[in-house]
Scaffold this active site. Structure first.
Site, PDB file in Angstrom:
ATOM      1  N   TYR A 106       0.790  -1.192   0.122  1.00 28.72           N
ATOM      2  CA  TYR A 106       0.102   0.068  -0.007  1.00 28.72           C
ATOM      3  C   TYR A 106       0.932   1.103  -0.012  1.00 28.72           C
ATOM      4  O   TYR A 106       1.889   1.260   0.792  1.00 28.72           O
ATOM      5  CB  TYR A 106      -0.890   0.043   1.205  1.00 28.72           C
ATOM      6  N   GLU A 114      -0.519   4.873  -0.483  1.00 28.08           N
ATOM      7  CA  GLU A 114      -1.271   6.234  -0.558  1.00 28.08           C
ATOM      8  C   GLU A 114      -0.267   7.206  -0.379  1.00 28.08           C
ATOM      9  O   GLU A 114       0.501   7.340   0.355  1.00 28.08           O
ATOM     10  CB  GLU A 114      -2.320   6.107   0.520  1.00 28.08           C
ATOM     11  N   ASP A 123      -7.120  13.923 -24.802  1.00 27.35           N
ATOM     12  CA  ASP A 123      -7.101  12.547 -24.585  1.00 27.35           C
ATOM     13  C   ASP A 123      -6.405  11.656 -25.485  1.00 27.35           C
ATOM     14  O   ASP A 123      -6.972  11.539 -26.724  1.00 27.35           O
ATOM     15  CB  ASP A 123      -8.466  12.193 -24.405  1.00 27.35           C
ATOM     16  N   THR A 147      -4.375   6.401 -21.502  1.00 33.13           N
ATOM     17  CA  THR A 147      -4.108   5.172 -21.012  1.00 33.13           C
ATOM     18  C   THR A 147      -2.822   4.749 -21.544  1.00 33.13           C
ATOM     19  O   THR A 147      -2.269   5.372 -22.216  1.00 33.13           O
ATOM     20  CB  THR A 147      -5.514   3.975 -21.353  1.00 33.13           C
ATOM     21  N   ARG A 195      -2.892  -2.221 -18.440  1.00 37.39           N
ATOM     22  CA  ARG A 195      -3.985  -1.350 -18.460  1.00 37.39           C
ATOM     23  C   ARG A 195      -3.773  -0.427 -17.248  1.00 37.39           C
ATOM     24  O   ARG A 195      -3.839  -1.117 -16.024  1.00 37.39           O
ATOM     25  CB  ARG A 195      -5.319  -2.355 -18.081  1.00 37.39           C
TER      26      ARG A 195
END
Ligand code: DSN
Length: 443
Positions: free
Chosen positions: A75, A77, A221, A247, A256
């Site tokens: 983790y 964050e 985009d 992406t 992905r």
């Protein structure tokens, strides 16, 4: 042509003929043979079919490996140097590597590599630069835009006031007089350019000029064309766009995931970072960040420039072959990696054609065409792309064969000739066997 990271030595062993993984997924096979068999079947499907969905690709073995590492156990964050959990000695380095590579590749002052995928990345732009109810502007979905560019059924169209531009009916191209008039009238906070079914070069300079005139933040985009931009096969949105959203798994050939790149020194990056975390997301997917870093490294190699230009060369060659066979291509051709075909003159709905081509081993998606009289779930067109087939080494010399298969497949779709589809399937599998895909088991 293959990228350096997809050499045969890096390929993993084959699945057996039943589609069951052999030695390359030993733990998975031992723990969950049912799921392992499904993975093996998908590997075989990807290996034996001609994958022409414009937004798909094959990642290299190296990207695949990075995405399956113990980095996912962590983790983290926050951002490097400013985390809410300890033990970040390695993760900070991984994320910094990805950020620096992204900045270098796209020439931006800031990079955020944490968005989970394209839609959350775009949503972060709304959170960073607009308030609920504000007017935002983007290309309409049926004209080639994306759901998250303010289309009504998306949160971006429900929570914001989306106004949409399209293309001209006679050319299929964006009409910048219309875009300018709409922007002057509506004064949007955000303007999105780019889309999912835009076969022509995006004029970022023209969008930039309009955005500046009306005081809007311009988001480019580039999800579809990021790899083409990285490889010099499409103009860059820098310095015209304020923020670039992309992406990482389409022409860029990464996992992905997504990235938000911001022009500095305007301090846009700070707003973007706050919107991604803590605005929208919790802990980043560190294994994906690592795989993005690898893909960015691959995209910075000279061979990737060849790849990007080959993708476009293949699409142009295929478009010529399809035109010669009487297909109706939106805008009359392509400048990039995708072709949008209106099948109305062939008397076959797009969905019928896409499903028949799938049975023939050619995987595409049905798609609306501009001013489509049919519904989105059963539209008039199909969309074709060359990124994946180029990744497995197909060149312009193969495009006549691909066009012939598509032609025969569409005729078989109209006449219901399943045997003809089966014959194409066999021919496709033979060519695919001669051109193994990166990252997949070899026979
Ligand atoms: N990723 C888009 C595409 O297929 O173009 C859909 O969101």
């Amino acid at each position: 042509m293959s990228l350096p990271a997809s050499t045969p030595s890096q390929r993993i062993p084959a699945t057996d003929p039943a589609g069951t993984p052999a030695a390359h997924h030993p733990a998975l096979t031992a723990t969950d043979p049912e799921l392992a068999a499904l993975v093996g079947s998908e590997e075989r499907l990807q290996a034996t079919t001609l994958r022409m969905i414009a937004s798909e690709n094959y990642v290299s073995g190296a990207v695949l490996e990075a995405g399956g590492t113990v980095l996912q156990n962590k983790y983290s964050e926050g951002y490097p140097g400013r985390r809410y959990y300890e033990g970040q000695q390695v993760i900070d380095q991984v994320e910094n590597l990805a950020r620096e590579r992204a900045k270098a590749l796209f020439g931006t002052g800031h990079a955020n590599v944490q968005p989970y995928s394209g839609s959350p990345a775009n949503l972060a732009c709304y959170l960073a630069f607009a308030q609920p109810g504000d007017t935002v502007m983007g290309m309409s979905l049926p004209m080639g835009g994306h759901l998250t560019h303010g289309w009504g059924v998306s949160a971006t169209g429900k929570w914001f006031r989306g106004v949409q531009y399209g293309v001209r009916q006679d050319t299929g191209l964006v009409d910048f007089d219309e875009v300018r008039d709409l922007a002057r009238k509506e004064r949007p906070k955000l303007i999105f350019c780019g889309g999912t079914a835009v076969p022509r070069t995006i004029d970022f300079a023209a969008f930039g000029e309009i955005a500046r005139e009306v005081g809007a933040v311009l988001v480019a985009d580039i999800a579809h064309i990021a790899g083409l931009i990285a490889g010099g096969a499409h103009p860059s949105p820098m310095p015209y766009a304020d923020v670039i959203s992309t992406t990482t798994h389409k022409t860029l050939r990464g996992p992905r995931g997504a990235m938000l790149l911001a022009r500095e020194p305007e301090n846009l990056g700070k707003a973007v970072d706050k919107a991604v975390f803590p605005g929208l997301q919790g802990g980043p997917h560190n294994q994906t960040t690592a795989a993005i870093a690898v893909a960015l490294h691959e995209a910075a190699q000279p061979a990737f420039r060849d790849y990007a230009h080959a993708v476009v060369g293949n699409a142009k060659a295929l478009a010529e072959e399809l035109l010669a066979r009487g297909f109706d291509l939106v805008t009359g051709g392509t400048d990039n990696h995708l072709i949008l075909m209106d099948l109305t003159p062939k008397d076959v709905p797009g969905k019928t054609a896409a499903k028949a081509l799938d049975r023939a081993g050619i995987v595409v998606n049905y798609n609306t065409v501009p001013f489509d009289p049919r519904k989105p779930f059963d539209p008039s067109g199909i969309r074709l792309g060359t990124p994946a087939l180029t990744s497995r080494g197909l060149g312009t010399e193969h495009m006549a064969t691909v066009a012939e298969w598509i032609d025969r497949g569409v005729i078989a779709a109209r006449t219901g000739d399943e045997e003809a589809l089966g014959r194409i399937r066999t021919e496709v599998a033979e060519l695919m066997a001669a051109h193994p895909a990166p990252g997949l088991p070899t026979a």
